[in-house]
Design a protein around this motif. Structure first.
Motif, mmCIF file in Angstrom:
data_model
loop_
_atom_site.group_PDB
_atom_site.id
_atom_site.type_symbol
_atom_site.label_atom_id
_atom_site.label_comp_id
_atom_site.label_asym_id
_atom_site.label_seq_id
_atom_site.Cartn_x
_atom_site.Cartn_y
_atom_site.Cartn_z
ATOM 1 N N HIS A 20 -16.814 21.524 -1.313
ATOM 2 C CA HIS A 20 -15.988 22.938 -1.923
ATOM 3 C C HIS A 20 -16.879 23.859 -2.431
ATOM 4 N N LEU A 21 -17.739 23.138 -3.339
ATOM 5 C CA LEU A 21 -18.756 24.010 -3.882
ATOM 6 C C LEU A 21 -19.754 24.855 -3.246
ATOM 7 N N PHE A 22 -20.101 23.964 -2.119
ATOM 8 C CA PHE A 22 -21.127 24.450 -0.990
ATOM 9 C C PHE A 22 -20.281 25.405 0.007
ATOM 10 N N ASP A 23 -19.010 25.380 -0.162
ATOM 11 C CA ASP A 23 -18.369 26.241 0.860
ATOM 12 C C ASP A 23 -18.270 27.716 0.128
ATOM 13 N N LEU A 24 -18.633 27.619 -1.046
ATOM 14 C CA LEU A 24 -18.650 29.058 -1.758
ATOM 15 C C LEU A 24 -19.898 29.698 -1.401
ATOM 16 N N LEU A 25 -21.119 29.041 -1.113
ATOM 17 C CA LEU A 25 -22.253 29.633 -0.672
ATOM 18 C C LEU A 25 -22.177 30.339 0.427
ATOM 19 N N GLU A 26 -22.921 31.405 0.773
ATOM 20 C CA GLU A 26 -22.912 32.119 1.948
ATOM 21 C C GLU A 26 -23.275 31.481 3.224
ATOM 22 N N ARG B 235 0.963 -1.157 -0.030
ATOM 23 C CA ARG B 235 0.086 -0.046 -0.209
ATOM 24 C C ARG B 235 0.879 1.235 -0.034
ATOM 25 N N VAL B 236 0.719 2.188 -0.840
ATOM 26 C CA VAL B 236 1.453 3.237 -1.084
ATOM 27 C C VAL B 236 0.946 4.382 -0.223
ATOM 28 N N ALA B 237 -0.536 4.942 -0.334
ATOM 29 C CA ALA B 237 -0.894 5.751 0.614
ATOM 30 C C ALA B 237 -2.241 5.410 0.898
ATOM 31 N N GLN B 238 -2.855 6.399 1.792
ATOM 32 C CA GLN B 238 -4.408 6.184 2.248
ATOM 33 C C GLN B 238 -4.736 7.585 2.761
ATOM 34 N N ALA B 239 -6.344 7.758 2.387
ATOM 35 C CA ALA B 239 -6.696 8.994 2.887
ATOM 36 C C ALA B 239 -8.027 8.471 3.380
ATOM 37 N N ASP B 240 -8.757 8.984 4.515
ATOM 38 C CA ASP B 240 -9.878 9.022 4.964
ATOM 39 C C ASP B 240 -10.954 9.813 4.027
ATOM 40 N N LEU B 241 -12.191 9.504 3.856
ATOM 41 C CA LEU B 241 -13.040 10.290 3.522
ATOM 42 C C LEU B 241 -14.067 10.731 4.504
ATOM 43 N N GLY B 242 -14.504 12.216 4.370
ATOM 44 C CA GLY B 242 -15.309 12.945 5.291
ATOM 45 C C GLY B 242 -15.699 13.982 4.798
ATOM 46 N N GLU B 243 -16.530 14.687 5.206
ATOM 47 C CA GLU B 243 -16.981 15.995 4.783
ATOM 48 C C GLU B 243 -15.812 17.103 4.925
ATOM 49 N N GLY B 244 -15.620 17.687 3.539
ATOM 50 C CA GLY B 244 -14.639 18.685 3.338
ATOM 51 C C GLY B 244 -13.348 18.176 2.909
ATOM 52 N N ASP B 245 -13.317 16.841 2.380
ATOM 53 C CA ASP B 245 -12.139 16.112 2.099
ATOM 54 C C ASP B 245 -11.894 16.603 0.649
ATOM 55 N N ASP B 246 -10.958 16.285 0.069
ATOM 56 C CA ASP B 246 -10.378 16.867 -1.270
ATOM 57 C C ASP B 246 -11.181 15.677 -2.525
ATOM 58 N N PHE B 247 -11.773 14.581 -2.029
ATOM 59 C CA PHE B 247 -12.215 13.662 -2.779
ATOM 60 C C PHE B 247 -13.764 13.872 -3.438
ATOM 61 N N CYS B 248 -14.221 14.767 -2.896
ATOM 62 C CA CYS B 248 -15.788 15.078 -3.118
ATOM 63 C C CYS B 248 -15.948 16.505 -3.156
ATOM 64 N N ALA B 249 -16.036 16.978 -4.503
ATOM 65 C CA ALA B 249 -16.067 18.414 -4.604
ATOM 66 C C ALA B 249 -17.396 19.007 -4.326
ATOM 67 N N ILE B 250 -18.494 18.251 -4.035
ATOM 68 C CA ILE B 250 -19.640 19.103 -3.568
ATOM 69 C C ILE B 250 -19.513 19.967 -2.362
ATOM 70 N N PRO C 4 -22.330 24.747 3.638
ATOM 71 C CA PRO C 4 -23.353 23.221 3.588
ATOM 72 C C PRO C 4 -24.660 23.615 4.213
ATOM 73 N N ASN C 5 -24.652 24.485 5.256
ATOM 74 C CA ASN C 5 -25.965 24.663 6.046
ATOM 75 C C ASN C 5 -26.614 23.578 6.538
ATOM 76 N N GLY C 6 -25.777 22.537 7.015
ATOM 77 C CA GLY C 6 -26.348 21.361 7.448
ATOM 78 C C GLY C 6 -26.703 20.427 6.446
ATOM 79 N N TRP C 7 -26.487 20.424 5.280
ATOM 80 C CA TRP C 7 -26.969 19.682 4.155
ATOM 81 C C TRP C 7 -26.234 18.253 4.311
ATOM 82 N N GLU C 8 -27.154 17.397 4.046
ATOM 83 C CA GLU C 8 -26.686 15.717 3.972
ATOM 84 C C GLU C 8 -27.223 15.137 2.638
ATOM 85 N N PRO C 9 -26.303 14.122 2.231
ATOM 86 C CA PRO C 9 -26.841 13.445 0.988
ATOM 87 C C PRO C 9 -27.944 12.707 1.177
#
Length: 193
Positions: free
Chosen positions: A175-181, A158-173, A184-189
């Motif tokens: 970062h898009l919501f971070d641009l809103l006033e 194994r070369v590398a590993q990263a956890d997934l979670g709100e705000g990580d670099d692997f889910c653009a949504i 994310p405002n409590g949004w969940e998928p």
């Protein structure tokens, strides 16, 4: 003389450059961790870890908690568009604890093109450090991404590993919501909208 808006813009640009530099530093640290040869893992489909490389030398595995996790579904949904680009570079597989029939049915319902394997025995998931405690004190599979290299001697590391979670670099949504006033405002998928 700079205006308040210009000062803020400069601060944002400076911080963005700092973050990019830190991300490059983090990527290098991940890639240069000590490595050890992994044992032979066999998944529920009687495929081994080496089979997942599909003749390639590098492999990305998306660790998914299974059909019951809306957040894991979001991450996999988000990778659909990148999938052709990913497999042009390396092999890619999604692993979850769901049985193969459940995986197949769920993948078809989501339009996932990914190769999937079931780690029903949890040995791979646990050995990869992707079995962790939850907030309620229970333990279970955790979302993340791992990269693997098949070396010239045939061993896999194994070369590398990263956890997934709100705000990580692997889910653009996020970062898009971070641009809103309100951010994310409590949004969940959700599974459907």
């Amino acid at each position: 003389m700079a205006t308040v808006g210009e000062d803020r813009t400069t601060a944002i640009e400076t911080l963005e450059k700092d973050i990019v530099a830190k991300k490059k530093e983090l990527a290098e640290l991940r890639r240069t961790q000590p490595r050890q040869a992994l044992p032979k893992y066999t998944f529920a489909q009687d495929e081994t870890l080496v089979d997942l490389f599909n003749g390639r030398d590098e492999l990305l595995i998306l660790h998914n908690m299974g059909k019951g996790c809306r957040f894991c579904t979001l991450w996999a949904d988000g990778l659909i568009g990148f999938y052709p680009h990913i497999v042009d570079r390396c092999a890619f597989v999604l692993v979850s604890p769901d049985d193969p029939a459940t995986q197949k049915e769920f993948a078809e319902s989501r339009g996932w093109p990914f190769r999937m394997v079931s780690d029903a025995a949890r040995a791979f998931t646990k050995d990869m450090g992707m079995w962790k405690p939850y907030e309620d004190g229970k333990e279970g599979p955790w979302p993340g991404i791992s990269s693997f290299k098949r070396q010239a001697d045939g061993f896999i590391v194994r070369v590398a590993q990263a956890d997934l979670g709100e705000g990580d670099d692997f889910c653009a949504i996020w970062h898009l919501f971070d641009l809103l006033e309100a951010g994310p405002n409590g949004w969940e998928p959700q599974y459907s909208y």
